[in-house]
Design an enzyme around this catalytic site. Structure first.
Site, PDB file in Angstrom:
ATOM      1  N   LYS A  75       0.825  -1.216   0.000  1.00 53.19           N
ATOM      2  CA  LYS A  75       0.000   0.000   0.000  1.00 53.19           C
ATOM      3  C   LYS A  75       0.854   1.258   0.000  1.00 53.19           C
ATOM      4  O   LYS A  75       2.035   1.253   0.336  1.00 53.19           O
ATOM      5  CB  LYS A  75      -0.928   0.023   1.232  1.00 53.19           C
ATOM      6  N   TYR A  94       2.038   0.435  -4.524  1.00 54.59           N
ATOM      7  CA  TYR A  94       0.889   1.237  -4.980  1.00 54.59           C
ATOM      8  C   TYR A  94       1.005   2.620  -4.356  1.00 54.59           C
ATOM      9  O   TYR A  94       1.392   2.750  -3.178  1.00 54.59           O
ATOM     10  CB  TYR A  94      -0.442   0.608  -4.530  1.00 54.59           C
ATOM     11  N   HIS A  96      -1.382   5.624  -5.763  1.00 46.03           N
ATOM     12  CA  HIS A  96      -2.679   6.301  -5.919  1.00 46.03           C
ATOM     13  C   HIS A  96      -2.582   7.760  -5.468  1.00 46.03           C
ATOM     14  O   HIS A  96      -3.306   8.207  -4.565  1.00 46.03           O
ATOM     15  CB  HIS A  96      -3.774   5.583  -5.115  1.00 46.03           C
ATOM     16  N   GLU A 118       0.457   0.942  -9.982  1.00 42.18           N
ATOM     17  CA  GLU A 118      -0.767   1.093 -10.781  1.00 42.18           C
ATOM     18  C   GLU A 118      -0.579   1.792 -12.113  1.00 42.18           C
ATOM     19  O   GLU A 118      -1.507   1.799 -12.923  1.00 42.18           O
ATOM     20  CB  GLU A 118      -1.866   1.795  -9.955  1.00 42.18           C
ATOM     21  N   SER A 134      -6.955  -5.986  -9.241  1.00 36.27           N
ATOM     22  CA  SER A 134      -8.270  -5.653  -9.802  1.00 36.27           C
ATOM     23  C   SER A 134      -9.099  -6.923  -9.965  1.00 36.27           C
ATOM     24  O   SER A 134     -10.317  -6.907  -9.778  1.00 36.27           O
ATOM     25  CB  SER A 134      -8.107  -4.929 -11.142  1.00 36.27           C
ATOM     26  N   LEU A 240     -11.610   3.635 -14.674  1.00 34.38           N
ATOM     27  CA  LEU A 240     -10.240   4.122 -14.447  1.00 34.38           C
ATOM     28  C   LEU A 240      -9.754   4.927 -15.635  1.00 34.38           C
ATOM     29  O   LEU A 240      -9.912   4.510 -16.777  1.00 34.38           O
ATOM     30  CB  LEU A 240      -9.272   2.949 -14.218  1.00 34.38           C
ATOM     31  N   VAL A 267     -15.285   0.558  -6.133  1.00 31.61           N
ATOM     32  CA  VAL A 267     -13.920  -0.015  -6.159  1.00 31.61           C
ATOM     33  C   VAL A 267     -12.913   1.062  -6.577  1.00 31.61           C
ATOM     34  O   VAL A 267     -11.759   1.052  -6.153  1.00 31.61           O
ATOM     35  CB  VAL A 267     -13.858  -1.239  -7.103  1.00 31.61           C
ATOM     36  N   ALA A 268     -13.364   1.993  -7.383  1.00 37.21           N
ATOM     37  CA  ALA A 268     -12.471   3.063  -7.871  1.00 37.21           C
ATOM     38  C   ALA A 268     -12.130   4.094  -6.793  1.00 37.21           C
ATOM     39  O   ALA A 268     -11.503   5.117  -7.089  1.00 37.21           O
ATOM     40  CB  ALA A 268     -13.097   3.754  -9.074  1.00 37.21           C
ATOM     41  N   ALA A 299     -10.634   1.014   0.348  1.00 35.57           N
ATOM     42  CA  ALA A 299      -9.586   1.358  -0.626  1.00 35.57           C
ATOM     43  C   ALA A 299      -8.534   0.265  -0.777  1.00 35.57           C
ATOM     44  O   ALA A 299      -7.718   0.324  -1.692  1.00 35.57           O
ATOM     45  CB  ALA A 299      -8.923   2.670  -0.230  1.00 35.57           C
TER      46      ALA A 299
HETATM   47  N1  LIG Z   1     -10.491  -0.522  -3.874  1.00 36.86           N
HETATM   48  C1  LIG Z   1      -9.561  -1.438  -4.117  1.00 36.86           C
HETATM   49  O1  LIG Z   1      -9.135  -2.174  -3.228  1.00 36.86           O
HETATM   50  C2  LIG Z   1      -9.041  -1.617  -5.502  1.00 36.86           C
HETATM   51  C3  LIG Z   1      -9.320  -0.678  -6.442  1.00 36.86           C
HETATM   52  N2  LIG Z   1      -8.932  -0.820  -7.738  1.00 36.86           N
HETATM   53  C4  LIG Z   1      -9.311   0.257  -8.640  1.00 36.86           C
HETATM   54  O2  LIG Z   1     -10.389  -0.108  -9.499  1.00 36.86           O
HETATM   55  C5  LIG Z   1     -10.413   0.796 -10.606  1.00 36.86           C
HETATM   56  C6  LIG Z   1     -10.588   0.021 -11.916  1.00 36.86           C
HETATM   57  O3  LIG Z   1      -9.405  -0.713 -12.180  1.00 36.86           O
HETATM   58  P1  LIG Z   1      -9.255  -1.676 -13.460  1.00 36.86           P
HETATM   59  O4  LIG Z   1     -10.497  -2.425 -13.691  1.00 36.86           O
HETATM   60  O5  LIG Z   1      -7.994  -2.424 -13.275  1.00 36.86           O
HETATM   61  O6  LIG Z   1      -9.049  -0.622 -14.636  1.00 36.86           O
HETATM   62  P2  LIG Z   1      -9.162  -0.913 -16.198  1.00 36.86           P
HETATM   63  O7  LIG Z   1      -8.299   0.105 -16.858  1.00 36.86           O
HETATM   64  O8  LIG Z   1      -8.927  -2.353 -16.493  1.00 36.86           O
HETATM   65  O9  LIG Z   1     -10.699  -0.621 -16.525  1.00 36.86           O
HETATM   66  C7  LIG Z   1     -11.263   0.643 -16.424  1.00 36.86           C
HETATM   67  C8  LIG Z   1     -12.396   0.745 -17.421  1.00 36.86           C
HETATM   68  O10 LIG Z   1     -13.091   1.968 -17.170  1.00 36.86           O
HETATM   69  C9  LIG Z   1     -13.567   2.420 -18.426  1.00 36.86           C
HETATM   70  N3  LIG Z   1     -13.994   3.794 -18.307  1.00 36.86           N
HETATM   71  C10 LIG Z   1     -13.239   4.935 -18.227  1.00 36.86           C
HETATM   72  N4  LIG Z   1     -14.040   6.013 -18.136  1.00 36.86           N
HETATM   73  C11 LIG Z   1     -15.322   5.536 -18.146  1.00 36.86           C
HETATM   74  C12 LIG Z   1     -16.604   6.153 -18.086  1.00 36.86           C
HETATM   75  N5  LIG Z   1     -16.737   7.465 -18.015  1.00 36.86           N
HETATM   76  N6  LIG Z   1     -17.700   5.350 -18.095  1.00 36.86           N
HETATM   77  C13 LIG Z   1     -17.574   4.017 -18.181  1.00 36.86           C
HETATM   78  N7  LIG Z   1     -16.391   3.390 -18.261  1.00 36.86           N
HETATM   79  C14 LIG Z   1     -15.287   4.134 -18.246  1.00 36.86           C
HETATM   80  C15 LIG Z   1     -12.385   2.153 -19.360  1.00 36.86           C
HETATM   81  O11 LIG Z   1     -12.783   2.169 -20.729  1.00 36.86           O
HETATM   82  C16 LIG Z   1     -11.927   0.787 -18.884  1.00 36.86           C
HETATM   83  O12 LIG Z   1     -12.522  -0.262 -19.629  1.00 36.86           O
HETATM   84  C17 LIG Z   1      -9.088   1.581 -10.501  1.00 36.86           C
HETATM   85  O13 LIG Z   1      -9.328   2.824  -9.883  1.00 36.86           O
HETATM   86  C18 LIG Z   1      -8.243   0.702  -9.611  1.00 36.86           C
HETATM   87  O14 LIG Z   1      -7.193   1.409  -8.974  1.00 36.86           O
HETATM   88  C19 LIG Z   1      -8.243  -1.932  -8.156  1.00 36.86           C
HETATM   89  C20 LIG Z   1      -7.908  -2.912  -7.236  1.00 36.86           C
HETATM   90  C21 LIG Z   1      -8.225  -2.804  -5.828  1.00 36.86           C
HETATM   91  C1  LIG Z   2      -4.868  -1.580  -6.065  1.00 35.74           C
HETATM   92  C2  LIG Z   2      -5.026  -1.318  -4.641  1.00 35.74           C
HETATM   93  O1  LIG Z   2      -5.272  -0.222  -4.247  1.00 35.74           O
HETATM   94  C3  LIG Z   2      -4.898  -2.396  -3.711  1.00 35.74           C
HETATM   95  O2  LIG Z   2      -4.666  -3.530  -4.109  1.00 35.74           O
HETATM   96  O3  LIG Z   2      -5.012  -2.131  -2.494  1.00 35.74           O
HETATM   97 MG   LIG Z   3      -4.858   6.165  -0.409  1.00 38.73          MG
END
Ligand SMILES: NC(=O)C1=CN([C@@H]2O[C@H](COP(=O)(O)OP(=O)(O)OC[C@H]3O[C@@H](n4cnc5c(N)ncnc54)[C@H](O)[C@@H]3O)[C@@H](O)[C@H]2O)C=CC1
Ligand SMILES: CC(=O)C(=O)O
Ligand SMILES: [Mg+2]
Length: 370
Positions: A75, A94, A96, A118, A134, A240, A267-268, A299
Site C-alpha cells: 500500500k 501502490y 494512488h 498502478e 483488480s 479508471l 472499487v475506484a 480502498a
Molecule cells: N479498492 C480497491 O481495493 C481496488 C481498487 N482498484 C481500482 O479499481 C479501478 C478500476 O481498475 P481496473 O479495472 O484495473 O481498470 P481498467 O483500466 O482495467 O478498466 C477501467 C475501465 O473503465 C472504463 N472507463 C473509463 N471512463 C469511463 C466512463 N466514463 N464510463 C464508463 N467506463 C469508463 C475504461 O474504458 C476501462 O474499460 C481503478 O481505480 C483501480 O485502482 C483496483 C484494485 C483494488
Molecule cells: C490496487 C489497490 O489499491 C490495492 O490492491 O489495495
Molecule cells: Mg490512499
C-alpha cells in the site's frame, strides 16, 4: 542491491510486499533482502521461512528503511513512512497519488524515486501490476454487495440470484475493465441480472462475446448511467483513467433517486471514487449510508484476502522488481513500461495525469533526470 520489506501498517492490511518465494528469487539474483519481523504474519509466513529464503530479519521498520536502497511494499506509504524515505531511495508500491495531496507532498519532500504499481504498463496496453489486485477486488465486490444487501445490514433484503419465480438482483457495473469483468463473472455466476457500461465500444464488443449474451452492455453516457443506476439494486464503480482522479459519474442527485437499500461498491475509491458521495472506508468499518443507499468504499479490498492477493501481486511484480534491483534507476530509463510507473523523482512529479489531478507542475522524466 539492498532491498527492504517493511510490515504493512494500513488498517487491516495483511498483504506483504515480498513473499518468501519472491525473496528467494532476489537472493538468487545476488541481492540482499531485509524483512521486518512479522511482515509475513498476515499470510502465515513466519520469520523463519523468510530466513530460510535468505532474508535478514530486522526488528523495526526504521531499520528496514534506514538500511535499504529499495523499499518494496503493497500500500501507499503512510505518514510515518514518508518521513523515513530519503533521497534517491527507490520506493516500489501502490501510490494512488491523484486524490492524495498529503502523500504526494510527503514523497516530493523525501526526494525518493517512487514507482507506482498502478501506472506500470505492458505491451498489450494493460496495467500488469494493477490487474491482479483488480481481479481480486472485482470478485470481492460482489461478495461485499451480497453482504450489504442483507436486511440486517441495511440493504433491500435481496438474495443476489433470487430463486425460481422471484427475480434476482439487478447489478450494474460501470467500467468494463479488469475489475468490471471479474465483478460481472461473479455476479453472473450467482445468477444476477447484470449490465455493464463502458466508454469503449471495442471493450463492449469484447464483453458481449466473452459473456456470450449473458450480460447486457451499454455505452456509458450521463443518460445511460442515470437510467441504469435508478433501476439497480447494486452498482459497482470500476472506471479508471490511469493515474488520474476517477471521473465522478454518479451525482448526489442521482443517488437520492436510487432504490432505498440499494448498494454501491465503489472499487475506484483508491483513485478518489466515481460516486459524488464516496469517501474511503476501511475493513474495520466498510460501509456507511447516505439517502438510504449503502456505500462500500474500502480502498484496499484485496487486503482482506492476503494469501491470494500477496501471491498474485508477487507473481506480477517480480520481473519488474528484479529489473530495478539489478539495474537501479537505469532500469526505469531503459524500460518504457517501468518508466510509465515513475510518479515521483527528485522532488518532482513525473506522471502527467497525477500532476494535473493535483494541480501541481509536471516534469517529464527526461527533464527531471537531467
Ligand atoms: N479498492 C480497491 O481495493 C481496488 C481498487 N482498484 C481500482 O479499481 C479501478 C478500476 O481498475 P481496473 O479495472 O484495473 O481498470 P481498467 O483500466 O482495467 O478498466 C477501467 C475501465 O473503465 C472504463 N472507463 C473509463 N471512463 C469511463 C466512463 N466514463 N464510463 C464508463 N467506463 C469508463 C475504461 O474504458 C476501462 O474499460 C481503478 O481505480 C483501480 O485502482 C483496483 C484494485 C483494488
Ligand atoms: C490496487 C489497490 O489499491 C490495492 O490492491 O489495495
Ligand atoms: Mg490512499
Amino acid at each position: 542491491m539492498k532491498v527492504g520489506v517493511p510490515k504493512e501498517i494500513k488498517t487491516h492490511e495483511y498483504r506483504v510486499g515480498l513473499t518468501p518465494g519472491a525473496v528467494r528469487e532476489y537472493v538468487a539474483a545476488g541481492h540482499s533482502v531485509a524483512v521486518e519481523t512479522n511482515a509475513g504474519a498476515g499470510i502465515g509466513a513466519s520469520d523463519e521461512e523468510y530466513r530460510k529464503a535468505g532474508a535478514t530479519l530486522l526488528g523495526s521498520a526504521r531499520e528496514v528503511f534506514g538500511s535499504s536502497e529499495m523499499i518494496v511494499k503493497v500500500k501507499e506509504p503512510q505518514p510515518s513512512e514518508w518521513t523515513q524515505l530519503r533521497e534517491n531511495q527507490i520506493l516500489f508500491t501502490y501510490l494512488h497519488l491523484a486524490p492524495d495531496p498529503e502523500q504526494a507532498n510527503g514523497l516530493l519532500k523525501s526526494g525518493c524515486t517512487a514507482i507506482a504499481y498502478e501506472t506500470v504498463t505492458d505491451a498489450n496496453g494493460g496495467l500488469p501490476l494493477l490487474a491482479p489486485m483488480s481481479e481480486v477486488a472485482g470478485r470481492l465486490s460482489i461478495e461485499a454487495a451480497s453482504a450489504a444487501l442483507k436486511r440486517y445490514a441495511g440493504g433491500r433484503g435481496l438474495l443476489v440470484g433470487g430463486v425460481p419465480g422471484v427475480q434476482p438482483a439487478r447489478i450494474v457495473v460501470i467500467g468494463g475493465g479488469v475489475v468490471g469483468t471479474h465483478a460481472a463473472r461473479m455476479a453472473v455466476g450467482l445468477g444476477a441480472e447484470v449490465t455493464m457500461l463502458d466508454r469503449s465500444i471495442a471493450r463492449l464488443r469484447q464483453l458481449d462475446e466473452l459473456f456470450d449474451g449473458r450480460v447486457r452492455t451499454r455505452f456509458s453516457t450521463i443518460e445511460a448511467v442515470e437510467e441504469e443506476v435508478f433501476a439497480a439494486d447494486v452498482v459497482v464503480g470500476a472506471v479508471l483513467i490511469p493515474g488520474a482522479s476517477a471521473p465522478r459519474l454518479v451525482s448526489r442527485k442521482m443517488l437520492s433517486a436510487m432504490r432505498k437499500g440499494a448498494v454501491i461498491v465503489d472499487v475506484a475509491i483508491d483513485q478518489g471514487g466515481c460516486f459524488e458521495t464516496s469517501r474511503p472506508t476501511t475493513h474495520a468499518e466498510p460501509t456507511y449510508e447516505i439517502d438510504g443507499v449503502i456505500h462500500y468504499c474500502v480502498a484496499n479490498m484485496p487486503g482482506a484476502v492476503p494469501l491470494t492477493s500477496s501471491h498474485a501481486l508477487n507473481n506480477a511484480t517480480l520481473p519488474f522488481g528484479l529489473a530495478l534491483a539489478n539495474k537501479g534507476f537505469a532500469a526505469v530509463l531503459e524500460n518504457h513500461h517501468l518508466r510509465a510507473g515513475l510518479n515521483v523523482y527528485g522532488g518532482r512529479l513525473t506522471y502527467k495525469a497525477v500532476a494535473e489531478s493535483l494541480g501541481l507542475p509536471y516534469s517529464p522524466i527526461v527533464q527531471a533526470a537531467a
